[in-house]
Scaffold this motif. Structure first.
Motif, PDB file in Angstrom:
ATOM      1  N   ASN A 111       0.864  -1.177   0.000  1.00  0.00           N
ATOM      2  CA  ASN A 111       0.000   0.000   0.000  1.00  0.00           C
ATOM      3  C   ASN A 111       0.899   1.225   0.000  1.00  0.00           C
ATOM      4  O   ASN A 111       1.568   1.515   0.986  1.00  0.00           O
ATOM      5  CB  ASN A 111      -0.898  -0.030   1.242  1.00  0.00           C
ATOM      6  CG  ASN A 111      -1.715   1.223   1.417  1.00  0.00           C
ATOM      7  OD1 ASN A 111      -1.729   2.109   0.565  1.00  0.00           O
ATOM      8  ND2 ASN A 111      -2.407   1.311   2.541  1.00  0.00           N
ATOM      9  N   THR A 112       0.910   1.946  -1.126  1.00  0.00           N
ATOM     10  CA  THR A 112       1.745   3.136  -1.241  1.00  0.00           C
ATOM     11  C   THR A 112       0.933   4.415  -1.031  1.00  0.00           C
ATOM     12  O   THR A 112       1.443   5.512  -1.251  1.00  0.00           O
ATOM     13  CB  THR A 112       2.426   3.181  -2.620  1.00  0.00           C
ATOM     14  OG1 THR A 112       1.421   3.119  -3.634  1.00  0.00           O
ATOM     15  CG2 THR A 112       3.404   2.029  -2.789  1.00  0.00           C
ATOM     16  N   GLY A 113      -0.305   4.268  -0.603  1.00  0.00           N
ATOM     17  CA  GLY A 113      -1.169   5.423  -0.359  1.00  0.00           C
ATOM     18  C   GLY A 113      -0.820   6.129   0.941  1.00  0.00           C
ATOM     19  O   GLY A 113       0.163   5.804   1.621  1.00  0.00           O
ATOM     20  N   GLN A 114      -1.657   7.082   1.308  1.00  0.00           N
ATOM     21  CA  GLN A 114      -1.432   7.882   2.508  1.00  0.00           C
ATOM     22  C   GLN A 114      -2.092   7.296   3.754  1.00  0.00           C
ATOM     23  O   GLN A 114      -1.785   7.712   4.871  1.00  0.00           O
ATOM     24  CB  GLN A 114      -1.954   9.310   2.284  1.00  0.00           C
ATOM     25  CG  GLN A 114      -1.272  10.027   1.126  1.00  0.00           C
ATOM     26  CD  GLN A 114       0.218  10.211   1.373  1.00  0.00           C
ATOM     27  OE1 GLN A 114       0.636  10.660   2.433  1.00  0.00           O
ATOM     28  NE2 GLN A 114       1.026   9.865   0.384  1.00  0.00           N
ATOM     29  N   ALA A 115      -3.028   6.337   3.557  1.00  0.00           N
ATOM     30  CA  ALA A 115      -3.764   5.766   4.694  1.00  0.00           C
ATOM     31  C   ALA A 115      -3.833   4.245   4.541  1.00  0.00           C
ATOM     32  O   ALA A 115      -3.734   3.722   3.430  1.00  0.00           O
ATOM     33  CB  ALA A 115      -5.174   6.352   4.730  1.00  0.00           C
ATOM     34  N   PRO A 116      -4.000   3.528   5.650  1.00  0.00           N
ATOM     35  CA  PRO A 116      -4.144   2.074   5.562  1.00  0.00           C
ATOM     36  C   PRO A 116      -5.322   1.704   4.648  1.00  0.00           C
ATOM     37  O   PRO A 116      -6.266   2.477   4.487  1.00  0.00           O
ATOM     38  CB  PRO A 116      -4.424   1.650   7.010  1.00  0.00           C
ATOM     39  CG  PRO A 116      -3.862   2.753   7.838  1.00  0.00           C
ATOM     40  CD  PRO A 116      -4.057   4.008   7.030  1.00  0.00           C
ATOM     41  N   ASP A 117      -5.248   0.530   4.058  1.00  0.00           N
ATOM     42  CA  ASP A 117      -6.318   0.026   3.189  1.00  0.00           C
ATOM     43  C   ASP A 117      -6.569  -1.422   3.557  1.00  0.00           C
ATOM     44  O   ASP A 117      -5.866  -2.002   4.390  1.00  0.00           O
ATOM     45  CB  ASP A 117      -5.926   0.160   1.709  1.00  0.00           C
ATOM     46  CG  ASP A 117      -7.128   0.290   0.774  1.00  0.00           C
ATOM     47  OD1 ASP A 117      -8.250  -0.090   1.176  1.00  0.00           O
ATOM     48  OD2 ASP A 117      -6.943   0.753  -0.354  1.00  0.00           O
ATOM     49  N   THR A 118      -7.579  -2.022   2.939  1.00  0.00           N
ATOM     50  CA  THR A 118      -7.937  -3.410   3.208  1.00  0.00           C
ATOM     51  C   THR A 118      -8.398  -4.071   1.921  1.00  0.00           C
ATOM     52  O   THR A 118      -9.200  -3.495   1.184  1.00  0.00           O
ATOM     53  CB  THR A 118      -9.076  -3.482   4.252  1.00  0.00           C
ATOM     54  OG1 THR A 118      -8.667  -2.784   5.433  1.00  0.00           O
ATOM     55  CG2 THR A 118      -9.410  -4.917   4.616  1.00  0.00           C
ATOM     56  N   LEU A 119      -7.876  -5.277   1.649  1.00  0.00           N
ATOM     57  CA  LEU A 119      -8.398  -6.099   0.563  1.00  0.00           C
ATOM     58  C   LEU A 119      -9.648  -6.775   1.115  1.00  0.00           C
ATOM     59  O   LEU A 119      -9.564  -7.595   2.023  1.00  0.00           O
ATOM     60  CB  LEU A 119      -7.367  -7.135   0.109  1.00  0.00           C
ATOM     61  CG  LEU A 119      -7.810  -8.106  -0.982  1.00  0.00           C
ATOM     62  CD1 LEU A 119      -8.114  -7.378  -2.290  1.00  0.00           C
ATOM     63  CD2 LEU A 119      -6.750  -9.185  -1.200  1.00  0.00           C
ATOM     64  N   THR A 120     -10.801  -6.375   0.594  1.00  0.00           N
ATOM     65  CA  THR A 120     -12.070  -6.868   1.149  1.00  0.00           C
ATOM     66  C   THR A 120     -12.711  -7.979   0.334  1.00  0.00           C
ATOM     67  O   THR A 120     -13.535  -8.723   0.853  1.00  0.00           O
ATOM     68  CB  THR A 120     -13.077  -5.706   1.257  1.00  0.00           C
ATOM     69  OG1 THR A 120     -13.274  -5.142  -0.043  1.00  0.00           O
ATOM     70  CG2 THR A 120     -12.579  -4.647   2.224  1.00  0.00           C
ATOM     71  N   GLY A 121     -12.353  -8.098  -0.941  1.00  0.00           N
ATOM     72  CA  GLY A 121     -12.960  -9.120  -1.776  1.00  0.00           C
ATOM     73  C   GLY A 121     -12.189  -9.323  -3.058  1.00  0.00           C
ATOM     74  O   GLY A 121     -11.368  -8.493  -3.457  1.00  0.00           O
TER      75      GLY A 121
END
Length: 190
Positions: free
Chosen positions: A79-89
């Motif tokens: 994740n190179t973005g500014q905030a955490p992310d989640t693989l949801t599906g």
């Protein structure tokens, strides 16, 4: 020997050696010396994610995964973005139903892999047999980055992938036929 004959022999020797010399010029960093990395391209980068590896694990070389079987999906993500992310599906177009053990957290700038025992992402209920070498359209669904569609290869469980866990339900390659010099019963004698 005449000078023109020597020149012809020297030219012939050079032309015979040219393919070997050309191979040497490629060096140790030549494409043929690098291991295959199963990705859609070199690396898929978006403004929020880098996917450096993506593939479905297929059967052992020469075998197949039958319809109704399952195949793990291996992903390497950052994740190179500014905030955490989640693989949801995840969806796999025309192949089967994808099951994720649980949503996969993607902290900022941390490498995350779906590998594991058992794998974290599986395509179940395969709609068709897989042999390896096919390409499958997969859509990854992220909480913040949205949907990302990629084409992933089906990789046989061989070479550098031979140590990955065997796929359950895989059909082994056919056994070689006995040679004419060996009886079919193994030649054990009676």
């Amino acid at each position: 020997m005449s000078p023109s004959r020597r020149l012809a022999l020297a030219a012939g020797a050079f032309l015979a050696a040219a393919p070997a010399l050309a191979g040497c010029a490629a060096g140790f960093d030549s494409v043929v010396e690098r291991p295959y990395s199963p990705t859609e391209a070199a690396t898929l980068k978006t403004d929020r994610l880098t996917i450096s590896q993506a593939f479905l694990l297929g059967p052992d070389a020469g075998g197949n995964l039958p319809a109704g079987g399952s195949s793990p999906l291996y992903l390497s993500l950052v994740n190179t973005g500014q905030a955490p992310d989640t693989l949801t599906g995840v969806t796999a177009e025309g192949v089967g139903t994808v099951k994720i053990a649980q949503p996969i957290a993607l902290p900022v700038n941390e490498f995350v892999s779906t590998a594991g025992t058992p794998p974290k992402v599986n395509v179940e209920g395969l709609a068709k047999p897989l042999r390896g070498g096919e390409s499958v359209k997969v859509t990854l669904q992220f909480a913040n980055a949205g949907n990302i569609a990629i084409h992933v290869p089906v990789i046989t469980r061989s070479r550098e992938f031979a140590n990955l866990p065997a796929v359950t339900g895989a059909v082994a390659p056919p056994a070689p036929a006995p040679s004419a010099s060996q009886p079919a019963d193994g030649g054990g004698g009676h």
